[in-house]
Design an enzyme around this catalytic site. Sequence first.
Site, short mmCIF file in Angstrom:
data_model
loop_
_atom_site.label_atom_id
_atom_site.label_comp_id
_atom_site.label_asym_id
_atom_site.label_seq_id
_atom_site.Cartn_x
_atom_site.Cartn_y
_atom_site.Cartn_z
N SER A 153 0.79 -1.24 0.00
CA SER A 153 0.00 0.00 0.00
C SER A 153 0.82 1.28 0.00
CB SER A 153 -0.94 0.02 1.20
OG SER A 153 -2.12 -0.66 0.87
N LYS A 172 0.50 3.41 -2.97
CA LYS A 172 -0.64 4.33 -3.12
C LYS A 172 -0.18 5.79 -3.12
CE LYS A 172 -4.27 1.27 -1.17
NZ LYS A 172 -3.82 -0.04 -0.78
N TYR A 212 -2.75 -2.26 -10.74
CA TYR A 212 -2.77 -2.10 -9.27
C TYR A 212 -2.04 -3.27 -8.59
CZ TYR A 212 -4.52 -2.08 -4.47
OH TYR A 212 -4.61 -2.12 -3.10
N TYR A 227 -4.63 4.10 7.57
CA TYR A 227 -6.01 3.60 7.57
C TYR A 227 -6.75 4.06 8.81
CZ TYR A 227 -3.11 0.47 4.78
OH TYR A 227 -2.19 -0.03 3.93
N VAL A 234 1.05 -3.64 3.82
CA VAL A 234 1.04 -4.95 4.48
C VAL A 234 2.33 -5.76 4.27
CG1 VAL A 234 -1.49 -5.24 4.63
CG2 VAL A 234 -0.27 -6.06 2.59
N1 GLN Z 1 -2.06 -5.85 -1.93
C1 GLN Z 1 -2.82 -5.40 -0.80
C2 GLN Z 1 -4.29 -5.27 -1.20
O1 GLN Z 1 -4.54 -4.80 -2.25
C3 GLN Z 1 -2.31 -4.08 -0.32
C4 GLN Z 1 -3.00 -3.64 0.92
C5 GLN Z 1 -2.11 -2.99 1.93
O2 GLN Z 1 -0.89 -2.95 1.87
N2 GLN Z 1 -2.74 -2.52 2.95
O3 GLN Z 1 -5.15 -5.60 -0.45
#
Ligand code: GLN
Length: 305
Positions: free
Chosen positions: A61, A64, A189, A241, A259
């Site tokens: 993430s 992003k 993505y 988050y 994650v």
């Molecule tokens: N690959 C994970 C997803 O799309 C990334 C989410 C994350 O790092 N929080 O759910």
Amino acid sequence: MEKLLKIVIENNRSWTKHGKVASYIPELAKANPNALGIHIFDLDCNEFCAGDYKTAFTIQSVSKVIILICALMDKGKETVFSKVGTEPSSDPFNSIIKLETRHSHKPLNPFINAGAIVCTSLVAGDNGIEKFERVLGMMKKMADNPTIQVNFNVYQSEKLTGNTNRAIAYYLKGANIIERDVEDVLDAYFKLCSVEVTVKDMARIASVIANGGIAPWSKKRLLPQKVNQIVQALMMTCGLYDASGEFAVNIGAPSKSGVGGCILSVVPKRMGIAVVGPALDESGNSIGGKKVLEEISEKLNLSIF
Ligand code: GLN
């Protein structure tokens, strides 16, 4: 400084026992739960690292941030925020619930999965491959590392098992928020989540943002100042988050987690910091990484508030 970082890593390593590595795909479950590493890159180009700083991980993430930067550069603020909001979310990062209940159906912000999928669809490029290349190119420039690439096994499993993300993307297509081919956007993505990096790469990316969008090593502007400002505001309010408020209280620096175990932190006008610790708390944030940043913020007085 390196001595201090070493002490802070060892002070907090035991926290990793209280977290769990991401296990939604087998590739991520293989990560070492006890790993904990840090890299700092300051605006005078001094570098400091400690712990398991050599550990490679997927960006997940944290991508992003760079996806949002590209969407804002390619389409402008007006267009981007007509399709994705700027408000924090109290739901998990992959939650789908607000898409239906919110009047506009817009994802709450660019740093939850729904928002990042919309931003991916807005990045310049006629197809998913071009969009992926656009964002990867920006990652390479900001990290000053032309060798960054996708971890193919992680990408394959993300794609194979990413059904919640697929549900989110199809819902957004149904609500006319995504105009493109859904599978093509998702492919970009998934690939972007699977880019493999180290804390060294991520600390450099953070340092560019800390320096107002200018690479500290070349003095070249990589992103407009206005875009840099927007990205930092959203990192502060939405970067972790549903734990973003707590993080702002305890660390007080614009940050983004993933994650894969990374947390990237921007200390404006001072330094870029990246930590890695694959054991995560219940919000999906690195449990050890958070504690390390907390102690460093306290010791070096890093909070912007
Ligand atoms: N690959 C994970 C997803 O799309 C990334 C989410 C994350 O790092 N929080 O759910």
